[in-house]
Design a protein around this motif. Structure first.
Motif, PDB file in Angstrom:
ATOM      1  N   UNK A 134      -8.639   4.363  -9.675  1.00 43.20           N
ATOM      2  CA  UNK A 134      -9.594   3.465  -8.695  1.00 43.20           C
ATOM      3  C   UNK A 134      -8.642   3.370  -7.280  1.00 43.20           C
ATOM      4  N   UNK A 135      -7.560   2.236  -7.582  1.00 41.26           N
ATOM      5  CA  UNK A 135      -7.423   1.643  -7.024  1.00 41.26           C
ATOM      6  C   UNK A 135      -6.603   2.321  -6.341  1.00 41.26           C
ATOM      7  N   UNK A 136      -5.512   3.433  -6.829  1.00 37.74           N
ATOM      8  CA  UNK A 136      -4.513   4.217  -6.946  1.00 37.74           C
ATOM      9  C   UNK A 136      -5.253   5.289  -5.508  1.00 37.74           C
ATOM     10  N   UNK A 137      -7.060   5.738  -5.771  1.00 38.90           N
ATOM     11  CA  UNK A 137      -7.275   6.351  -5.070  1.00 38.90           C
ATOM     12  C   UNK A 137      -7.673   5.598  -3.751  1.00 38.90           C
ATOM     13  N   UNK A 138      -8.396   4.092  -3.527  1.00 39.00           N
ATOM     14  CA  UNK A 138      -8.413   3.698  -2.376  1.00 39.00           C
ATOM     15  C   UNK A 138      -7.051   3.400  -1.899  1.00 39.00           C
ATOM     16  N   UNK A 139      -6.142   3.329  -2.618  1.00 45.31           N
ATOM     17  CA  UNK A 139      -4.256   2.951  -1.652  1.00 45.31           C
ATOM     18  C   UNK A 139      -4.539   4.775  -0.980  1.00 45.31           C
ATOM     19  N   UNK A 140      -5.052   5.545  -1.865  1.00 44.28           N
ATOM     20  CA  UNK A 140      -4.059   7.583  -1.104  1.00 44.28           C
ATOM     21  C   UNK A 140      -5.328   7.033  -0.128  1.00 44.28           C
ATOM     22  N   UNK A 141      -6.322   6.261  -0.199  1.00 44.63           N
ATOM     23  CA  UNK A 141      -6.977   6.382   1.247  1.00 44.63           C
ATOM     24  C   UNK A 141      -6.842   6.026   1.850  1.00 44.63           C
ATOM     25  N   UNK A 142      -6.647   4.443   2.377  1.00 47.35           N
ATOM     26  CA  UNK A 142      -5.504   3.793   3.864  1.00 47.35           C
ATOM     27  C   UNK A 142      -4.606   4.554   4.188  1.00 47.35           C
ATOM     28  N   UNK A 143      -3.802   5.405   2.906  1.00 49.00           N
ATOM     29  CA  UNK A 143      -2.539   5.448   3.335  1.00 49.00           C
ATOM     30  C   UNK A 143      -2.724   6.420   3.905  1.00 49.00           C
ATOM     31  N   UNK A 144      -3.409   7.624   4.356  1.00 47.27           N
ATOM     32  CA  UNK A 144      -3.919   8.764   4.710  1.00 47.27           C
ATOM     33  C   UNK A 144      -4.666   8.384   5.879  1.00 47.27           C
ATOM     34  N   UNK A 145      -5.495   7.196   5.841  1.00 47.10           N
ATOM     35  CA  UNK A 145      -5.932   6.818   7.279  1.00 47.10           C
ATOM     36  C   UNK A 145      -4.997   5.927   8.586  1.00 47.10           C
ATOM     37  N   UNK A 146      -3.919   5.751   7.284  1.00 45.30           N
ATOM     38  CA  UNK A 146      -3.144   5.002   8.209  1.00 45.30           C
ATOM     39  C   UNK A 146      -1.873   6.262   9.039  1.00 45.30           C
ATOM     40  N   UNK A 147      -1.929   7.085   8.223  1.00 44.38           N
ATOM     41  CA  UNK A 147      -0.775   8.186   9.222  1.00 44.38           C
ATOM     42  C   UNK A 147      -1.381   9.137   9.763  1.00 44.38           C
ATOM     43  N   UNK A 148      -2.717   9.586   9.879  1.00 40.40           N
ATOM     44  CA  UNK A 148      -3.143  10.036  10.260  1.00 40.40           C
ATOM     45  C   UNK A 148      -4.172   9.636  12.319  1.00 40.40           C
TER      46      UNK A 148
END
Length: 103
Positions: free
Chosen positions: A24-38
């Motif tokens: 779950x924490x990896x998914x949260x981190x992936x979402x925010x990382x994707x947001x930061x990159x886009x």
């Protein structure tokens, strides 16, 4: 005659219990990382976009750090291999680089 060693028992329930928060924490981190990159600022004056990038990076790094902290627990390291925490750490590093480069 001593009983069976608790470490020799079935470790699947413990692995499942510890894997859930890491995933779950990896998914949260992936979402925010994707947001930061886009997020793309319109220009140097777009303070809102830059603030959004920083916030997304902080959230991604934080979630990855908590996932790594859960994995560092001795009980988690016994039942979960490196493969469970590496994606979260990579996402945290990517977000950290995005944060450091300032968008």
């Amino acid at each position: 005659m001593p009983g069976p060693c608790p470490e020799d028992g079935d470790r699947r329930p413990l692995a499942t219990v510890l894997a859930v928060p890491i995933v779950l924490l990896t998914l949260v981190s992936a979402y925010f990382c994707w947001t930061a990159l886009t997020i793309r600022p319109s220009g140097p004056w777009d303070d809102g976009a830059y603030a959004g990038i920083v916030l997304a990076c902080v959230m991604s790094v934080g979630a990855a750090g908590v996932a790594a902290a859960v994995w560092v627990l001795p009980s988690a390291r016994r039942v979960l291999g490196w493969g469970w925490v590496v994606p979260a750490v990579v996402l945290g590093v990517v977000a950290g680089v995005r944060w450091a480069t300032g968008g």
